[in-house]
Scaffold this active site. Sequence first.
Site, short mmCIF file in Angstrom:
data_model
loop_
_atom_site.label_atom_id
_atom_site.label_comp_id
_atom_site.label_asym_id
_atom_site.label_seq_id
_atom_site.Cartn_x
_atom_site.Cartn_y
_atom_site.Cartn_z
N ASP A 259 -4.15 -15.51 5.75
CA ASP A 259 -4.67 -15.71 4.71
C ASP A 259 -5.83 -17.30 4.37
OD1 ASP A 259 -3.67 -13.46 3.85
OD2 ASP A 259 -2.48 -14.49 2.48
N ASP B 268 -0.82 -11.79 11.82
CA ASP B 268 -1.07 -13.30 12.51
C ASP B 268 0.17 -13.76 12.45
OD1 ASP B 268 0.04 -12.71 9.21
OD2 ASP B 268 -0.61 -14.00 8.84
N GLU C 173 1.89 -23.69 2.32
CA GLU C 173 2.34 -22.31 1.04
C GLU C 173 3.45 -22.37 1.46
OE1 GLU C 173 0.49 -18.26 0.51
OE2 GLU C 173 -0.96 -19.56 1.14
N SER D 157 -4.49 -12.64 -1.68
CA SER D 157 -4.21 -14.72 -1.18
C SER D 157 -4.85 -15.01 -2.48
CB SER D 157 -5.01 -14.36 -0.54
OG SER D 157 -4.48 -13.50 0.99
N SER D 158 -3.87 -15.13 -3.55
CA SER D 158 -4.58 -15.43 -4.66
C SER D 158 -3.58 -16.96 -4.70
CB SER D 158 -3.88 -15.31 -6.20
OG SER D 158 -2.21 -15.08 -6.30
#
Length: 358
Positions: A162, A34, A150, A120-121
């Site tokens: 994510d 990604d 993030e 992906s919390s």
Amino acid sequence: MTDPGARPTGVAGEDLLVRAVAPGRVNLIGDHTDYTGGLVLPMAVDRATTVELRRHGRVVELVSTASPRAAVVDLDVATGEAPAGPGWARYVAGVVAALRPAQGGSGVVSTTVPIGAGLSSSSALTVAVALALGFSGPARDLAVACQRAEQLGSGVPGGIMDQLCSAAAVEGTALLIDCTSLVLRPVPLPAGAEVLVAHSGTERALVGSAYAERRADCDRAAALLGPLRDASVTEAEALTDPLLVRRARHVVTENHRVLDCAAALERGDLAEAGRLMADSHRSLRDDFDVSTPELDAVVAVLEATPGVHGARLTGAGFGGCVVALADAGTLERLDATALPGPAWRVRAAGGAMVEVLE
């Protein structure tokens, strides 16, 4: 592939009590592609983070149902400033710094996404907080803002997979995402398919890991080859640095595997999709050096289970979970005593949403 569209749009207004829910995700295939602008195939899972927040004032104050210690973030927080509160408060601060919302608020965070599992919390948290604080716009813009949040909160130069999966997921499907254009296509999971997740027994933490080193390796390779998504295996293997050969070869071959896996799922060929997932794990282990002995052991247990078509690490590696593609009913045949952590079945869930409670 199609545009993510206008969902979710957010809810505007002052002194509202809102509930925002954002799912975690499991990545079926396409890791460390990604941030190089490549292709990925994640799906949202039926575990999510919920933020209930009353909008008011100039401060964001959130407590977690798992811990009473509050995250307290002023709306004027400086970019990169460490906020008061628990470790996850830095992600709240990242959202505030990225969005600069007009109003703060107080509320509660709860989650069913396992922490440190590679599901992906942190992205579920940033997406839910952004919606609760009034973000309004299409899923793509929400994902871009939360990617920035993030990165600010963790210091890790992560990609956008994510956040976009959490924001734009379509129930019952995985998402084939082009991480350059941010265009996506829902890929329905075949009838009779079961997606399993098994924990390796070791937590995954990208902060302090070699994740940034891997990205730097890819950047070095791209400086020599051009965008890795456009490079060939022959070009990757012609690099003079053996380390960069392995890093670039993983990215190039992984992009091809993502497309082939999506096509296999669309025609209902679980065996081929599983074979590609297994190839992906070997590439992540041997060329990208992000697997661990614990992850490899869980992959071996799953692949030895009747009904499992393929298994691989998920969530960038360095610990956390393994994902497997299997026939329905396989979980009941799995020898749980051979695994170091829990295993469970996940359903392909829909994307994030926000609603006004009062």
